[in-house]
Design an enzyme around this catalytic site. Structure first.
Site, PDB file in Angstrom:
ATOM      1  N   ASN A  61       0.878  -1.174   0.000  1.00 33.77           N
ATOM      2  CA  ASN A  61       0.000   0.000   0.000  1.00 33.77           C
ATOM      3  C   ASN A  61       0.911   1.218   0.000  1.00 33.77           C
ATOM      4  OD1 ASN A  61      -1.782   2.039   0.477  1.00 33.77           O
ATOM      5  ND2 ASN A  61      -2.682   1.152   2.333  1.00 33.77           N
ATOM      6  N   ARG A  78      -2.469  -2.040  -3.514  1.00 35.19           N
ATOM      7  CA  ARG A  78      -3.682  -1.254  -3.313  1.00 35.19           C
ATOM      8  C   ARG A  78      -3.608  -0.044  -4.252  1.00 35.19           C
ATOM      9  NH1 ARG A  78      -4.931   3.168   1.158  1.00 35.19           N
ATOM     10  NH2 ARG A  78      -7.091   3.532   0.578  1.00 35.19           N
ATOM     11  N   HIS A 126     -12.878   2.836   0.259  1.00 34.74           N
ATOM     12  CA  HIS A 126     -12.881   1.754   1.274  1.00 34.74           C
ATOM     13  C   HIS A 126     -13.563   0.495   0.720  1.00 34.74           C
ATOM     14  CE1 HIS A 126     -13.023   5.078   4.606  1.00 34.74           C
ATOM     15  NE2 HIS A 126     -11.781   4.676   4.443  1.00 34.74           N
ATOM     16  N   ARG A 153     -11.929  15.479   7.969  1.00 33.32           N
ATOM     17  CA  ARG A 153     -12.700  15.861   6.776  1.00 33.32           C
ATOM     18  C   ARG A 153     -14.116  16.276   7.180  1.00 33.32           C
ATOM     19  NH1 ARG A 153     -11.166  10.519   4.147  1.00 33.32           N
ATOM     20  NH2 ARG A 153      -9.084  10.866   3.305  1.00 33.32           N
ATOM     21  N   GLU A 168      -7.950  -5.244   5.288  1.00 27.82           N
ATOM     22  CA  GLU A 168      -7.816  -4.886   3.874  1.00 27.82           C
ATOM     23  C   GLU A 168      -6.646  -5.615   3.216  1.00 27.82           C
ATOM     24  OE1 GLU A 168      -9.194  -0.561   3.117  1.00 27.82           O
ATOM     25  OE2 GLU A 168      -8.648  -0.622   5.219  1.00 27.82           O
TER      26      GLU A 168
END
Ligand code: AMP
Length: 397
Positions: free
Chosen positions: A7, A91, A180, A241, A384
């Protein structure tokens, strides 16, 4: 087969080596400050001590070389040679409309990912740099890309279109994509398994609540809506965010604070969310501590975050005309019993009943609703990296 999962960000790179037969993590770690002074690699073999080594990494190729050296190190390595790495799974954040599933990294696929760079200018170019660096060092090892967006490509048009001039969708591909996806896919499948029912028969809401947060509606095995949009900024209130806001706020704040568009975007991405509301931290543990000590703004941040989750759950129950399972995952979803309880206490209209004792755990697969709850509520820890390894294995087999 051993699968290396990578990743890669612009200045950092996380990795795990996973044995696909046992699904055990053989080693994992992180390279930080790539291209910046003071770079370091963290390496931890399964059951072993974590080692941190400061080492120059002017480029991602050097970083990946250090990862490969660590994995094959005579003393602390977990494999003898790179021949023991059967495939690499990368990823990739944005696959646009081009990728509805994971893909083997052919020249054509690389070109198509590059064409998505505009949609994720901070992430995709960094992902590609990581892929190229790996290809340079392991030219004969098959590699796959697993996209954050792919799982949500099943959303119907009414869920992904914005109320904007249609030509922006046609010309610039401005639409909702969602992120996601690897986690939403992994968790929804696992939730069906835990319920002991076929995935294709269920209506599942996945609440991926971490520093970045998104909900998804998974109807009969397909994502039909999710809260993030063209970018991860839309939807829930997150660590830093803003999530959904009235877009007119951007012009209003720009004028008041004398900011340009980049300045406003920086505020919305980095200074908003629970950090912005609480003024304390983006980490929910700090905010909960502050709220417990009587900090009113911290308490407000938590309530506001929970309220947005509650609203989205309602929206997705409506979108699917019902819900069988609500699954909580990611840092906050797996660990914060107070948040789960506050959210679920508000869902009595759906017939949700929480077993407080079952809810009083962290980071384990568990059904936390009572047997007579109309909706099963679960904690499903996400993984993940394992999901990327599984997808990669399926492609190279
Ligand atoms: P993630 O982005 O999935 O790694 O989630 C990270 C976030 O999870 C952190 O910023 C924390 O706010 C939250 N978190 C982790 N552990 C806990 C905990 N025990 N209680 C509350 N929040 C937690």
């Amino acid at each position: 087969m051993n699968i290396l999962v990578i990743n890669c960000g612009s200045s950092s790179l996380k990795y795990q080596l996973i044995n696909s037969d046992t699904e055990a993590v053989l080693a994992k770690g992180l390279c930080e400050r790539i291209g910046i002074e003071g770079s370091q690699i963290t390496y931890q073999p399964a059951g072993g001590e974590k080692e941190i080594t400061v080492s120059p990494m002017p480029t991602h190729t050097q970083a990946i070389q250090l990862v490969l050296d660590a994995l094959t190190n005579e003393k602390t390595g977990v494999i003898k040679s790179l021949d023991e790495v059967g495939a690499v799974g990368h990823r990739v954040v944005h696959g646009g409309e081009k990728f509805t599933t994971s893909t083997l990294l052919t020249d054509e696929a690389m070109k198509a990912i590059e064409e998505c760079n505009d949609l994720a200018p901070l992430h995709n170019p960094a992902n590609l740099i990581g892929i190229r660096a790996c290809q340079e060092l392991m030219p004969n090892t098959p590699m796959a890309a697993v996209f954050d967006t792919a799982f949500h490509q099943t959303m119907p048009q009414e869920a992904y279109l914005y109320g904007l001039p249609y030509e922006y969708y046609e010309k610039y591909k401005v639409r909702r994509y969602g992120f996601h996806g690897t986690s939403h896919s992994f968790v929804s499948k696992k939730a069906a398994e835990m319920a002991g029912k076929p995935y294709e028969d269920l209506k599942i809401i996945v609440c991926h609540l971490g520093n970045g947060a998104s909900l998804s509606a998974v109807d009969h095995g397909k994502s039909v809506d999710t809260s993030m949009g063209l970018t991860p900024l839309e939807g829930l209130i997150m660590g830093t965010r803003s999530g959904d806001i009235d877009p007119a706020i951007m012009e209003y704040i720009a004028k008041k604070e004398n900011l340009d568009i980049a300045g406003v975007m920086n505020v919305l991405n980095k200074k908003s969310g629970v950090l912005g509301i609480s003024g304390v931290s983006s980490d929910f543990r700090d905010i909960e501590n502050a709220a417990n000590e009587g900090n009113e703004r911290a308490a407000t941040a938590l309530r506001t975050f929970n309220y947005r989750v509650i609203k989205y759950i309602g929206a997705y129950a409506a979108a699917m005309n019902g819900v069988d399972i609500i699954a909580f995952t990611a840092g906050l979803g797996e660990n914060d019993k107070n948040m789960r309880k506050a959210v679920c206490d508000h869902l009595s209209y759906l017939g949700v009943k929480i077993d407080e004792e079952a809810n009083n755990v962290r980071g384990v697969d568990r059904i936390i609703s009572t047997p007579d709850s109309a909706v099963q509520v679960m904690i499903v820890p996400t993984n993940e990296e394992l999901a990327i390894a599984r997808e990669t294995l399926a492609l190279v087999k």
